[in-house]
Design an enzyme around this catalytic site. Structure first.
Site, short mmCIF file in Angstrom:
data_model
loop_
_atom_site.label_atom_id
_atom_site.label_comp_id
_atom_site.label_asym_id
_atom_site.label_seq_id
_atom_site.Cartn_x
_atom_site.Cartn_y
_atom_site.Cartn_z
N ARG A 272 -2.35 0.89 4.50
CA ARG A 272 -2.69 1.48 3.58
C ARG A 272 -3.76 2.11 4.47
NH1 ARG A 272 -1.86 -0.62 -2.72
NH2 ARG A 272 -2.79 0.99 -2.89
N CYS B 294 -10.40 -0.80 -4.09
CA CYS B 294 -8.44 -1.64 -3.52
C CYS B 294 -7.92 -0.60 -3.29
CB CYS B 294 -8.31 -2.96 -4.41
SG CYS B 294 -8.75 -2.36 -6.16
#
Length: 281
Positions: free
Chosen positions: A180, A240
């Site tokens: 990601r 995050c």
């Protein structure tokens, strides 16, 4: 080498011995990503550590925000934790079932002024593997007074992160999976761009844990942060997907004695939206 802040981490053996201490409050902070399709509250009702109350991360949040589970106003936090029977002077032990929510709730309690807050090393998984007692149903405790004051030094906004790209005062550290971070895998939050904050480093949060769910030792943690390109003498801001697992990176840094650590609350759920935020791939 032992941790600099060992009081912030307790073992299952310690908790089993201290379950009945009158000033101790145990908090189940289990949380799952929406796409995981699991119900943390239902799991808590079926089985939890004796005396534990359930901390709903999605409810104890700023529900007026379009972003998921952002920090609530101090008065809402105080009101909700009072109802859980947690008050000033309590010692708090937080656990979860998957090494995701506990550090977020540890960070939230600390950011609102609680100081005696620890995480259960290995969480519910280790507790169950040792055949320790559990109970079902909802734990109801008498309300206590909790004084909540927000410590802004531990949280960052999008505007502060934008300025930091130029000033480079803080090292940005992203807890998401490498795929990601590098835009090689789809972003799990719908409608968000792929990639990362320019200049950020990457340390997937799950690398901090051993196979049994316990957190790695001091020397190993230091090696992981340094291996990710972090100078442990300089400030760090963790991010995050939505502000949950960033807190695991903050907790690990706290354990090894790093004092200048903050969390970007909006994280990629905010930064990754189409708009004025630059993205690096």
């Amino acid at each position: 080498m032992s941790y600099t802040n060992p009081q912030s981490l307790v073992s299952t053996a310690w908790l089993a011995t201290n379950l009945q201490q009158p000033d101790l409050r145990i908090v189940d902070a289990t949380w799952y990503l929406p796409m995981q399709g699991k119900d943390a509250k239902a799991e808590y009702l079926q089985r939890h550590i004796p005396g534990a109350v359930f901390f709903d991360i999605d409810d104890i949040s700023d529900t007026t925000s379009s972003l998921p589970h952002m920090l609530p106003p101090p008065e809402k936090f105080a009101s909700r934790v009072r109802r859980l029977g947690i008050g000033d002077g309590n010692r708090i032990v937080v656990y979860d079932a998957n090494n995701m929510g506990a550090a977020r709730v540890w960070w939230m309690f600390r950011i609102f002024g609680a100081r005696e807050v620890a995480i259960l090393d290995g969480g519910l998984t280790k507790w169950l593997s040792e055949d320790r007692p559990v109970e079902d149903g909802e734990m109801k405790l008498q309300e206590r007074h909790f004084t909540a004051r927000l410590d802004n030094t531990q949280v960052r906004s999008k505007e502060q992160m934008l300025r930091n790209i130029d000033t480079k005062r803080e090292q940005a550290l992203d807890a998401r999976a490498a795929g990601r971070f590098h835009a090689k895998e789809p972003e799990v939050w719908p409608g968000r761009r792929a990639g990362h904050i320019p200049g950020a480093r990457n340390l997937p949060y799950n690398q901090l844990f051993n196979a049994d769910g316990t957190i790695k030792d001091d020397d190993t943690l230091r090696g992981l942060y340094e291996g990710a390109g972090i100078d442990l003498k300089k400030p760090v801001v963790a991010s995050c997907g939505s502000g949950i697992t960033a807190c695991s990176l903050a907790f690990g840094l706290h354990l090894i004695g790093h004092r200048d650590v903050a969390v970007y609350d909006g994280s990629w759920a905010e930064w990754g939206l189409p708009g004025d935020t630059p993205v690096e791939t």
